[in-house]
Enzyme design. Structure first.
Site, PDB file in Angstrom:
ATOM      1  N   CYS A  69     -28.790   3.436 -54.492  1.00 14.72           N
ATOM      2  CA  CYS A  69     -29.509   4.745 -54.773  1.00 14.72           C
ATOM      3  C   CYS A  69     -31.120   4.399 -54.109  1.00 14.72           C
ATOM      4  O   CYS A  69     -31.415   3.295 -53.774  1.00 14.72           O
ATOM      5  CB  CYS A  69     -29.777   4.952 -56.137  1.00 14.72           C
ATOM      6  SG  CYS A  69     -28.370   5.201 -56.961  1.00 14.72           S
TER       7      CYS A  69
ATOM      8  N   ARG B 275     -28.905   6.322 -48.368  1.00 18.16           N
ATOM      9  CA  ARG B 275     -28.484   5.095 -49.339  1.00 18.16           C
ATOM     10  C   ARG B 275     -27.463   5.960 -50.324  1.00 18.16           C
ATOM     11  O   ARG B 275     -26.964   5.100 -51.239  1.00 18.16           O
ATOM     12  CB  ARG B 275     -29.825   4.614 -50.014  1.00 18.16           C
ATOM     13  CG  ARG B 275     -30.653   3.880 -49.333  1.00 18.16           C
ATOM     14  CD  ARG B 275     -31.885   3.185 -49.925  1.00 18.16           C
ATOM     15  NE  ARG B 275     -31.640   2.406 -51.037  1.00 18.16           N
ATOM     16  CZ  ARG B 275     -31.631   1.109 -51.016  1.00 18.16           C
ATOM     17  NH1 ARG B 275     -32.084   0.598 -49.772  1.00 18.16           N
ATOM     18  NH2 ARG B 275     -31.313   0.307 -51.893  1.00 18.16           N
TER      19      ARG B 275
ATOM     20  N   TRP C  35     -26.356   7.651 -55.635  1.00 16.89           N
ATOM     21  CA  TRP C  35     -25.353   7.506 -55.329  1.00 16.89           C
ATOM     22  C   TRP C  35     -24.632   7.089 -56.602  1.00 16.89           C
ATOM     23  O   TRP C  35     -24.806   6.182 -57.001  1.00 16.89           O
ATOM     24  CB  TRP C  35     -24.996   6.369 -54.231  1.00 16.89           C
ATOM     25  CG  TRP C  35     -23.731   6.075 -53.640  1.00 16.89           C
ATOM     26  CD1 TRP C  35     -22.975   6.670 -52.697  1.00 16.89           C
ATOM     27  CD2 TRP C  35     -22.854   5.243 -54.158  1.00 16.89           C
ATOM     28  NE1 TRP C  35     -21.877   6.342 -52.615  1.00 16.89           N
ATOM     29  CE2 TRP C  35     -21.592   5.126 -53.235  1.00 16.89           C
ATOM     30  CE3 TRP C  35     -22.618   4.229 -55.206  1.00 16.89           C
ATOM     31  CZ2 TRP C  35     -20.275   4.552 -53.530  1.00 16.89           C
ATOM     32  CZ3 TRP C  35     -21.488   3.471 -55.528  1.00 16.89           C
ATOM     33  CH2 TRP C  35     -20.305   3.492 -54.603  1.00 16.89           C
TER      34      TRP C  35
ATOM     35  N   ASN D 124     -32.166   2.202 -59.827  1.00 19.06           N
ATOM     36  CA  ASN D 124     -31.113   1.682 -58.793  1.00 19.06           C
ATOM     37  C   ASN D 124     -30.341   0.493 -59.081  1.00 19.06           C
ATOM     38  O   ASN D 124     -31.098  -0.347 -59.795  1.00 19.06           O
ATOM     39  CB  ASN D 124     -31.770   1.556 -57.475  1.00 19.06           C
ATOM     40  CG  ASN D 124     -30.938   1.057 -56.347  1.00 19.06           C
ATOM     41  OD1 ASN D 124     -29.387   1.250 -56.523  1.00 19.06           O
ATOM     42  ND2 ASN D 124     -31.270   0.410 -55.571  1.00 19.06           N
ATOM     43  N   GLY D 125     -29.065   0.629 -59.307  1.00 16.96           N
ATOM     44  CA  GLY D 125     -28.336  -0.778 -59.750  1.00 16.96           C
ATOM     45  C   GLY D 125     -27.299  -0.418 -60.773  1.00 16.96           C
ATOM     46  O   GLY D 125     -26.922   0.745 -61.080  1.00 16.96           O
TER      47      GLY D 125
ATOM     48  N   GLU E 159     -12.173  -3.059 -36.967  1.00 15.89           N
ATOM     49  CA  GLU E 159     -13.502  -2.347 -37.267  1.00 15.89           C
ATOM     50  C   GLU E 159     -13.188  -0.815 -36.629  1.00 15.89           C
ATOM     51  O   GLU E 159     -13.838  -0.024 -37.107  1.00 15.89           O
ATOM     52  CB  GLU E 159     -14.443  -2.932 -36.315  1.00 15.89           C
ATOM     53  CG  GLU E 159     -15.714  -2.258 -35.859  1.00 15.89           C
ATOM     54  CD  GLU E 159     -16.650  -2.026 -37.304  1.00 15.89           C
ATOM     55  OE1 GLU E 159     -16.163  -2.517 -38.217  1.00 15.89           O
ATOM     56  OE2 GLU E 159     -17.448  -1.204 -37.229  1.00 15.89           O
TER      57      GLU E 159
ATOM     58  N   LYS F  89     -14.097   2.479 -38.790  1.00 11.04           N
ATOM     59  CA  LYS F  89     -15.088   3.746 -38.163  1.00 11.04           C
ATOM     60  C   LYS F  89     -14.364   4.875 -38.347  1.00 11.04           C
ATOM     61  O   LYS F  89     -14.799   5.949 -38.880  1.00 11.04           O
ATOM     62  CB  LYS F  89     -15.363   3.301 -36.727  1.00 11.04           C
ATOM     63  CG  LYS F  89     -16.260   2.480 -36.395  1.00 11.04           C
ATOM     64  CD  LYS F  89     -17.682   2.552 -36.875  1.00 11.04           C
ATOM     65  CE  LYS F  89     -17.808   1.893 -38.536  1.00 11.04           C
ATOM     66  NZ  LYS F  89     -18.281   0.651 -38.597  1.00 11.04           N
TER      67      LYS F  89
ATOM     68  N   GLU G 174     -13.949   6.156 -42.131  1.00 13.11           N
ATOM     69  CA  GLU G 174     -15.117   6.266 -42.824  1.00 13.11           C
ATOM     70  C   GLU G 174     -15.429   7.758 -42.562  1.00 13.11           C
ATOM     71  O   GLU G 174     -16.039   8.293 -43.335  1.00 13.11           O
ATOM     72  CB  GLU G 174     -15.924   5.407 -42.384  1.00 13.11           C
ATOM     73  CG  GLU G 174     -16.335   4.024 -43.112  1.00 13.11           C
ATOM     74  CD  GLU G 174     -17.567   3.371 -42.524  1.00 13.11           C
ATOM     75  OE1 GLU G 174     -17.764   2.891 -41.162  1.00 13.11           O
ATOM     76  OE2 GLU G 174     -18.530   3.109 -43.300  1.00 13.11           O
TER      77      GLU G 174
ATOM     78  N   HIS H 281       6.722  -7.147 -38.207  1.00 12.37           N
ATOM     79  CA  HIS H 281       7.037  -7.761 -39.353  1.00 12.37           C
ATOM     80  C   HIS H 281       6.892  -6.892 -40.716  1.00 12.37           C
ATOM     81  O   HIS H 281       6.709  -7.285 -41.720  1.00 12.37           O
ATOM     82  CB  HIS H 281       6.037  -8.874 -39.596  1.00 12.37           C
ATOM     83  CG  HIS H 281       6.311 -10.021 -38.689  1.00 12.37           C
ATOM     84  ND1 HIS H 281       7.349 -10.798 -38.778  1.00 12.37           N
ATOM     85  CD2 HIS H 281       5.505 -10.367 -37.658  1.00 12.37           C
ATOM     86  CE1 HIS H 281       7.451 -11.445 -37.688  1.00 12.37           C
ATOM     87  NE2 HIS H 281       6.304 -11.393 -36.882  1.00 12.37           N
TER      88      HIS H 281
ATOM     89  N   LYS I 230     -25.184   4.001 -47.260  1.00 11.15           N
ATOM     90  CA  LYS I 230     -25.498   3.106 -46.474  1.00 11.15           C
ATOM     91  C   LYS I 230     -25.682   1.531 -47.037  1.00 11.15           C
ATOM     92  O   LYS I 230     -25.180   0.454 -46.426  1.00 11.15           O
ATOM     93  CB  LYS I 230     -26.842   3.473 -45.669  1.00 11.15           C
ATOM     94  CG  LYS I 230     -27.141   2.731 -44.532  1.00 11.15           C
ATOM     95  CD  LYS I 230     -26.372   2.622 -43.311  1.00 11.15           C
ATOM     96  CE  LYS I 230     -26.535   1.677 -42.258  1.00 11.15           C
ATOM     97  NZ  LYS I 230     -25.477   1.857 -41.381  1.00 11.15           N
TER      98      LYS I 230
HETATM   99  O1  M6R Z   1     -25.541  -3.909 -45.004  1.00 14.77           O
HETATM  100  P1  M6R Z   1     -24.129  -4.750 -44.923  1.00 14.77           P
HETATM  101  O2  M6R Z   1     -23.823  -5.158 -43.642  1.00 14.77           O
HETATM  102  O3  M6R Z   1     -24.066  -5.876 -45.923  1.00 14.77           O
HETATM  103  O4  M6R Z   1     -23.222  -3.679 -45.541  1.00 14.77           O
HETATM  104  C1  M6R Z   1     -21.898  -4.022 -45.590  1.00 14.77           C
HETATM  105  C2  M6R Z   1     -20.938  -2.951 -45.454  1.00 14.77           C
HETATM  106  O5  M6R Z   1     -21.139  -2.095 -46.678  1.00 14.77           O
HETATM  107  C3  M6R Z   1     -20.982  -2.018 -44.127  1.00 14.77           C
HETATM  108  O6  M6R Z   1     -20.828  -2.754 -43.139  1.00 14.77           O
HETATM  109  C4  M6R Z   1     -19.993  -0.709 -44.377  1.00 14.77           C
HETATM  110  O7  M6R Z   1     -18.731  -1.357 -44.315  1.00 14.77           O
HETATM  111  C5  M6R Z   1     -20.352  -0.007 -43.197  1.00 14.77           C
HETATM  112  N1  M6R Z   1     -20.436   1.419 -43.700  1.00 14.77           N
HETATM  113  C6  M6R Z   1     -19.287   0.296 -42.010  1.00 14.77           C
HETATM  114  O8  M6R Z   1     -19.822   1.321 -41.367  1.00 14.77           O
END
Ligand code: M6R
Length: 603
Positions: free
Chosen positions: A2, A27, A75, A99-100, A479, A483, A486, A502, A598
């Site tokens: 958050c 965030r 969030w 936050n937390g 990766e 992407k 997401e 496999h 984020k």
């Molecule tokens: O800030 P960080 O690199 O530690 O974050 C880790 C993941 O939460 C972050 O890479 C997440 O997977 C991204 N949204 C991917 O695009």
């Protein structure tokens, strides 16, 4: 996760809060709220969804004159994203933002309910304001009541509280979640990240875990974890917000993909010299006695860690294991003191990665962080840090962070190789030449972007995507799939190409889309056979390669390159643009995809 903003001073408070929250909205954006105390008047607004809804709701409200104010963008962790669960949470005369996660909130809530307190929300946060008011009602002054409250909280939190009993103060506490105090002209700011106070505060202090206190007027009283009054030194806040704007691109993610080619120049600056790699952040003897490397990270950063494991073992001849931070935390790992513990994180605030780092430190390991945010919790916790210098990354889907992390890890593997004396000068010079070509491999040509835009319309359905690659192109496949899922919400998996037979090949039919990463510099014939096996089962194939591949249904031609990492970067850009264009065609919010945030500062 958050975002929090707070303000004590004379200025128009609503504007300050909304401006700051806009910077933090990445965030979390399930709901947002603000609360203001001006002399005796308490006012609050909350709205579900994006910040614009809150702005609309509070449009006729102004808050001139001295007062205190707190705001939050959420969030959701506990309780649905609705108005009742939105922060600030309200007691009879106080407000709190947080936050937390308060891990013991159920026990605290039961205890408060037994004492006659009525809860409005399903959140863990609401216990804070009720605990505080219970302490106030027992006769304590506000600060004593706040101290008694935070002493009962277990878990990670950054919290701000205001109360009508002391209408000129903001009480604050930080433990595990990020928060800073900013100082301006007779005014004090609070925020989860400095972007919220750039252009407002002149200097900042980044709170340490366990610290708490209050701001009154422009004075701050700070206490350490043991309850001792603490002097603190602020540092000047520099930077402007221009770099965080979209610069004419449709989305931050798009802008950040285009920026990759220039930010890697910053990543290399002063580090890639003519004949060697240098990191002035690391002492000469930093790698002495190190026999192996363990890397912990999450999400995209985990994928760059996996890429690095190929580089460290192949180039620096040093053993390198990689673990997902959330798994590492509970597996009771066996750690030895000659292992260097590396954490990778864009934000530097990811809770699982931070905790993994703390565990490694407790076990006596030397630590190094690869991070994009200076002064972040992970950077501060590490023995040494190498900043990726990607600039502010706002798109939730990480792009330039991955590019800079991978490039930096390539540089680091060369640096370690140099230190260990396992490479000769000729090899080093050729690698440096390749490193210097990487900005070019990361350039987005309009011809390429147009082609991907046109192709993307054929990939909006189907029952799933497999991104396949071998060797270091396997983490890139992971990766690429991350992407896509997401931001498109389509199912995608990254898989080692050689592993398809496999099991996963059972899924093969014309509605299964395979994105094949087929570099020419590494195992081309091997991956070609794997793709042929899929083609024989009628899978729809999008091949990315410098070499024409007649069995592909669609083909994206990359440049013929002499170095595997240059092919890696070029293919990375293709997968990023593909995810972007598919998401745009599906009408999704590219920069703020559903259910994500984020910075993941909760476990
Ligand atoms: O800030 P960080 O690199 O530690 O974050 C880790 C993941 O939460 C972050 O890479 C997440 O997977 C991204 N949204 C991917 O695009």
């Amino acid at each position: 996760m958050c975002g929090i903003v707070g303000y004590v001073g004379d200025k128009e408070k609503k504007e300050i809060l909304i401006d700051g929250l806009r910077e933090l909205e990445y965030r979390g954006y399930d709901s947002a709220g603000i609360a203001v105390i001006n002399s005796d008047t308490l006012t609050h607004f909350k709205a579900v969804g994006k910040l614009s809804n809150l702005e609309e709701k509070s449009s006729s409200f102004t808050s001139d004159g001295f007062g205190v104010a707190i705001g939050h963008t959420r969030w959701a962790t506990h309780g649905k994203p609705n108005e009742l669960n939105a922060h600030p949470h309200l007691g009879k005369k106080s407000y709190v933002v947080h936050n937390g996660i308060i891990e013991n909130y159920t026990a605290l809530k039961d205890e408060l309910i037994d004492g006659g307190v009525e809860f409005l929300s399903q959140t863990d946060t609401e216990v804070i304001v009720h605990l505080f008011e219970r302490e106030l009602n027992s006769g304590k002054l506000a600060f004593e009541a706040f101290k008694a409250t935070i002493s009962k909280l277990h878990g990670a939190y950054a919290t701000l509280l205001i109360t009508k009993d002391e209408p000129d103060r903001i009480f604050f506490a930080k433990n595990g979640s990020p928060m800073l105090i900013g100082f301006g002209d007779n005014e004090v700011y609070f925020a989860s990240s400095d972007t919220a106070v750039i252009g407002k505060a002149d200097s900042v202090y980044y709170l340490e875990d366990g610290e708490y206190g209050f701001a009154k007027g422009d004075e701050v009283e700070l206490y350490d974890i043991d309850g001792n009054r603490k002097d603190f030194t602020t540092i000047p806040l520099s930077g402007d917000k221009l770099s965080a704007q979209k610069d004419g691109f449709r989305f931050f993610m798009e802008k950040e993909i285009y920026e990759q080619s220039s930010v890697v120049v910053d990543t290399m600056m002063g580090r890639v010299l003519d004949k060697r790699i240098e990191f002035e952040e690391i002492s000469e003897d930093f790698f002495d006695g190190i026999e192996s490397i363990k890397i912990c990270a999450c999400g995209t950063s985990y994928h760059s860690a996996l890429s690095a494991s190929y580089l460290f073992e192949r180039i620096a001849k040093i053993r390198c294991d990689v673990e997902i931070a959330s798994e590492f935390r509970y597996k009771e790992p066996l750690l030895s003191s000659n292992t260097l513990f590396i954490t990778i994180s864009q934000s530097g605030e990811t809770a699982d990665t931070l905790e993994a780092l703390k565990m490694a430190k407790r076990a006596g390991l030397k630590s190094l962080s690869i991070c994009n945010v200076d002064n972040s919790s992970i950077v501060r916790e590490s023995d040494a840090a190498l900043l990726t210098r990607a600039g502010v990354e706002k798109g939730v889907a990480s792009t330039k962070a991955f590019a800079t992390q991978t490039l930096l890890l390539w540089m680091l593997s060369l640096y370690v190789a140099q230190k260990r004396g396992v490479v000769d000068s000729e090899f080093l010079e050729s690698e440096i030449e390749a490193l210097r070509k990487s900005p070019n491999s990361l350039k987005v040509e309009s011809r390429l972007h147009d082609k991907i835009h046109r192709l993307s319309k054929r990939y909006l359905h189907g029952h799933g995507f497999f991104f396949i690659g071998r060797d270091i192109f396997f983490p890139l496949a992971l990766e690429g799939a991350l992407k896509l899922k997401e931001i498109s919400y389509l199912h995608a998996e990254g898989y080692p190409a050689g592993e398809m037979k496999h099991g996963p090949i059972a899924l093969a039919d014309s509605e299964l889309f395979t994105i094949a990463l087929m570099p020419k510099t590494l195992l081309y014939d091997k991956i070609k056979s794997n793709v042929e096996e899929l083609s024989a089962r009628d899978t729809t194939i999008l091949a990315i390669s410098p070499e024409e591949f007649e069995l592909a249904d669609d083909f994206i031609k990359t440049e013929s390159s002499s170095h595997v990492m240059l092919e890696f970067f070029e293919m990375m850009v293709v997968t990023q643009l593909l995810a972007l264009e598919i998401s745009v065609r599906l009408g999704n919010d590219v920069d703020m995809p559903r259910n994500l945030a984020k910075s993941v500062t909760v476990e």
